[in-house]
Design an enzyme around this catalytic site. Sequence first.
Site, PDB file in Angstrom:
ATOM      1  N   GLU A 113      33.077  48.248  15.102  1.00 35.19           N
ATOM      2  CA  GLU A 113      34.315  48.296  15.895  1.00 35.19           C
ATOM      3  C   GLU A 113      34.015  47.952  17.347  1.00 35.19           C
ATOM      4  OE1 GLU A 113      34.508  52.433  14.583  1.00 35.19           O
ATOM      5  OE2 GLU A 113      34.812  53.023  16.672  1.00 35.19           O
ATOM      6  N   LYS A 115      33.447  48.183  21.264  1.00 27.39           N
ATOM      7  CA  LYS A 115      33.050  49.240  22.185  1.00 27.39           C
ATOM      8  C   LYS A 115      33.903  49.065  23.435  1.00 27.39           C
ATOM      9  CE  LYS A 115      28.938  51.327  24.243  1.00 27.39           C
ATOM     10  NZ  LYS A 115      29.376  51.413  25.644  1.00 27.39           N
ATOM     11  N   ASP A 117      35.304  49.476  27.055  1.00 25.34           N
ATOM     12  CA  ASP A 117      34.652  49.801  28.321  1.00 25.34           C
ATOM     13  C   ASP A 117      35.576  50.666  29.173  1.00 25.34           C
ATOM     14  OD1 ASP A 117      32.735  49.879  30.203  1.00 25.34           O
ATOM     15  OD2 ASP A 117      32.968  47.810  30.887  1.00 25.34           O
ATOM     16  N   TYR A 229      37.981  57.373  18.574  1.00 24.55           N
ATOM     17  CA  TYR A 229      36.948  56.777  17.723  1.00 24.55           C
ATOM     18  C   TYR A 229      36.117  57.786  16.947  1.00 24.55           C
ATOM     19  CZ  TYR A 229      34.220  57.570  22.015  1.00 24.55           C
ATOM     20  OH  TYR A 229      33.647  58.125  23.116  1.00 24.55           O
ATOM     21  N   LYS A 318      25.237  45.585  22.625  1.00 26.02           N
ATOM     22  CA  LYS A 318      25.862  45.214  23.900  1.00 26.02           C
ATOM     23  C   LYS A 318      25.894  43.694  24.071  1.00 26.02           C
ATOM     24  CE  LYS A 318      26.315  47.953  27.187  1.00 26.02           C
ATOM     25  NZ  LYS A 318      25.831  49.075  27.927  1.00 26.02           N
ATOM     26  N   CYS A 412      44.164  21.881  57.627  1.00 26.42           N
ATOM     27  CA  CYS A 412      44.027  21.733  56.174  1.00 26.42           C
ATOM     28  C   CYS A 412      42.866  20.786  55.860  1.00 26.42           C
ATOM     29  CB  CYS A 412      45.329  21.179  55.593  1.00 26.42           C
ATOM     30  SG  CYS A 412      45.180  20.700  53.862  1.00 26.42           S
ATOM     31  N   CYS A 415      44.443  17.364  54.354  1.00 26.12           N
ATOM     32  CA  CYS A 415      45.278  16.412  55.087  1.00 26.12           C
ATOM     33  C   CYS A 415      45.218  16.597  56.594  1.00 26.12           C
ATOM     34  CB  CYS A 415      46.725  16.491  54.587  1.00 26.12           C
ATOM     35  SG  CYS A 415      47.541  18.030  55.021  1.00 26.12           S
ATOM     36  N   CYS A 430      48.971  25.358  54.155  1.00 27.03           N
ATOM     37  CA  CYS A 430      49.172  24.041  54.721  1.00 27.03           C
ATOM     38  C   CYS A 430      50.655  23.744  54.567  1.00 27.03           C
ATOM     39  CB  CYS A 430      48.338  23.011  53.939  1.00 27.03           C
ATOM     40  SG  CYS A 430      48.879  21.327  54.231  1.00 27.03           S
ATOM     41  N   CYS A 435      51.031  16.893  51.276  1.00 25.25           N
ATOM     42  CA  CYS A 435      49.571  17.044  51.279  1.00 25.25           C
ATOM     43  C   CYS A 435      49.027  16.675  49.897  1.00 25.25           C
ATOM     44  CB  CYS A 435      49.219  18.489  51.618  1.00 25.25           C
ATOM     45  SG  CYS A 435      47.493  18.900  51.338  1.00 25.25           S
TER      46      CYS A 435
HETATM   47  S1  IVH Z   1      31.189  56.273  19.100  1.00 25.69           S
HETATM   48  C1  IVH Z   1      27.926  59.796  19.425  1.00 25.69           C
HETATM   49  N1  IVH Z   1      32.835  54.297  19.305  1.00 25.69           N
HETATM   50  O1  IVH Z   1      30.460  54.240  24.361  1.00 25.69           O
HETATM   51  C2  IVH Z   1      28.700  58.932  20.298  1.00 25.69           C
HETATM   52  N2  IVH Z   1      31.830  55.108  21.291  1.00 25.69           N
HETATM   53  O2  IVH Z   1      27.445  54.691  25.248  1.00 25.69           O
HETATM   54  C3  IVH Z   1      29.800  58.336  19.525  1.00 25.69           C
HETATM   55  N3  IVH Z   1      32.573  53.955  23.315  1.00 25.69           N
HETATM   56  O3  IVH Z   1      30.153  57.635  25.067  1.00 25.69           O
HETATM   57  C4  IVH Z   1      30.436  57.277  20.270  1.00 25.69           C
HETATM   58  N4  IVH Z   1      33.961  52.579  22.328  1.00 25.69           N
HETATM   59  O4  IVH Z   1      32.405  56.528  25.523  1.00 25.69           O
HETATM   60  C5  IVH Z   1      32.019  55.123  19.967  1.00 25.69           C
HETATM   61  N5  IVH Z   1      34.369  52.549  19.327  1.00 25.69           N
HETATM   62  C6  IVH Z   1      33.550  53.388  19.978  1.00 25.69           C
HETATM   63  C7  IVH Z   1      33.402  53.342  21.373  1.00 25.69           C
HETATM   64  C8  IVH Z   1      32.517  54.217  21.994  1.00 25.69           C
HETATM   65  C9  IVH Z   1      33.460  52.977  23.494  1.00 25.69           C
HETATM   66  C10 IVH Z   1      31.804  54.609  24.399  1.00 25.69           C
HETATM   67  C11 IVH Z   1      31.822  56.093  24.338  1.00 25.69           C
HETATM   68  C12 IVH Z   1      30.389  56.517  24.310  1.00 25.69           C
HETATM   69  C13 IVH Z   1      29.710  55.317  24.863  1.00 25.69           C
HETATM   70  C14 IVH Z   1      28.295  55.244  24.354  1.00 25.69           C
END
Ligand code: IVH
Length: 671
Positions: A113, A115, A117, A229, A318, A412, A415, A430, A435
């Site tokens: 899934e 991750k 941010d 999650y 990552k 500018c 021109c 400008c 121009c």
């Molecule tokens: S599972 C045991 N699933 O990534 C930890 N984490 O560096 C279980 N994060 O602290 C985390 N998307 O804040 C999980 N689909 C996802 C996530 C996710 C973002 C973050 C989360 C976690 C950090 C890990």
Amino acid sequence: MEKVRQEIDELKEKIEYHNHRYYVLDDPEIPDADYDRLFQRLLELETRHPELGSSDSPTRKVGGETKTGFSQVIHRSPMLSLENCFDPQQILDFDKRVRKFLGDDAQVHYTVEPKIDGLAVELVYEEGRLSVASTRGDGRVGEDVTRNIKTILNVPLKLVTRKQSLPIPDLLEVRGEVYMDVAAFEKLNRSRAARNETLFANPRNAAAGSLRQLDSRITARRPMDMFCYGVGNAENLSFRTHWDVMMALQHWGLRVNRPHITICNTPDEVVAGCRQIEETRRQFPYEIDGAVIKVNRLDLQFRLGMKSRSPRWAMAYKFAPSQEMTTVLGIHVQVGRTGALTPVAQLAPVELGGVLVSRATLHNQEEIDRKDIREGDQVIVQRAGDVIPEVVKTVFSKRTGNEKKFVMPQACPACGTAIEKKPGEVVARCPNVSCPAQIRGSIRHFVSKGGMNIDGLGEKLVFKLMDNGLVKDESDLYELTRTDLLSLDNIKEKSAANLLGAIEKSKAPSLGRFIYALGIRHVGEFTAALLSEQFGSIDALSNASLEVLSAIDGVGPQIAESVFNYFADPQNRALLERLFKAGVIPVSTRLKQADTPVAGKAFVLTGTLSSVRRSEAKEMITQKGGKAGSSVSRNTDYLVAGDEPGSKLRKARELGVTILNEKQFLDLLGA
Ligand code: IVH
């Protein structure tokens, strides 16, 4: 050995420092990728020299300390972090470790899934009601952000169930990620820039800063979202897999990233799943920095257990970073289609999220001054979403003293006309409408995807056509011949034919696209569509008075004036004439509003709708000619009641307003 010890100490100190900036101050100084490199290096040294490891090492800790001002919440079970890996081979190694640990006969499969941010949050539901929400903090103790979390629309205050087989547990700890969409982040930063407030470095910082606001009224105004999650402690849960848990959370009303969670049966499928997320990462409306791989079966997760900071059953893959440090080689000025002068940094090329970047917008002089960006500086650049790369901040510690300050030119660069800057405006312009740089920009905008959408007519070709005198304005595109195109270098028979075909095809744009393509200041795609709906033809729009334009819901005085001035300008009218003469006929897609049962009706929404967002529902209503209001009165025709309707439902009943459930509402709209 002494040297290694010294490096470890230095790394520890650096990482602690950056942890503090990231987790406590919400103001990181280095890109995540640089942080990851420090962290990986420390991990590597500690693995090679276990005798030099210590329990206070940042590699054994999760996240940061807590910020003062919030009360503390002790997590019933620790909120862990994830181990990171950076290439597909490491994914396969992870799978091997898992299988080795479990023994050969284990039936291992995974989920993959995105991750997200953002920042990790735990929601505690007691008897189905949200009692406490907290940040991760150091993994053991977090901050109580309950009041702030309650302002996020997608976080239910109360869980619901419609299935006997899925009773709501007495205690449920849900974990997930709170984040801000890239578009919302950009909008927030624009309004902060207008108020001269410091900008957030990225959506994650914006979400963290907003969630950790002591004043929850401020949080409420920041559009945030949450994906769940996983679960921490939960009483009497007897699910077999992570997937089943996700489906149960969704059933109870919690938001999970369902369409993007996939089950993978083999290690190769896991790699492919991660790649698929990486390749499409720019299509997500929010930032993702990797993919999370989890062993799907909960009994196997339990057997695998955890290490000091992360579980053995999960791994984060990552992506190549979208923030890096690089040098500003120089700063030059670009003139856009509205005459706006934008300073652009020429960068030593760096790879950002898989793309080589050598330029970044600096927006305007104020922005350069605020960030104090100078030629020769080391800066952090990023690509957020699908936007142009930008400079996040200057790394002052790398200054040598040889950096050069930048000042906007007085004339500018295209021109030579003297630059104007209106009092109170940040943008220098400008003023010369002829121009060449402005005309180039207008034509580029005209043919762009959201406009006339002429395939194969990119920036370079537009410039070439202009430089060769074949195109002076937009209408000339429709006069181009095969011979004209073949006279240019590098254009062969086939591409000439394709281009002529694409130009021909663009002659019947929707009215909304056509209005957008004209490049009227302040008229983006949304406003263009609105104007097309309201007026139904260019003729009607171009003859509308300032009063009529200003009276339209969603058109402010600034837009109204800009549209009015555009059509009042004889040069623009002449251009339109030429376009029409060349055969361009915009097509109105306006519904005859009187034909829809929704036309002129006043709607109010209450509660949560399950299949559409509230903003979408409102848009659907207005598209069909109805009105969406926020309070119930005698003039309300329909109240649409979703799950957990508020006091509006009672009021509507009192006033005898027709009440629709979600299905009836969608049927009425014909959706
Ligand atoms: S599972 C045991 N699933 O990534 C930890 N984490 O560096 C279980 N994060 O602290 C985390 N998307 O804040 C999980 N689909 C996802 C996530 C996710 C973002 C973050 C989360 C976690 C950090 C890990």
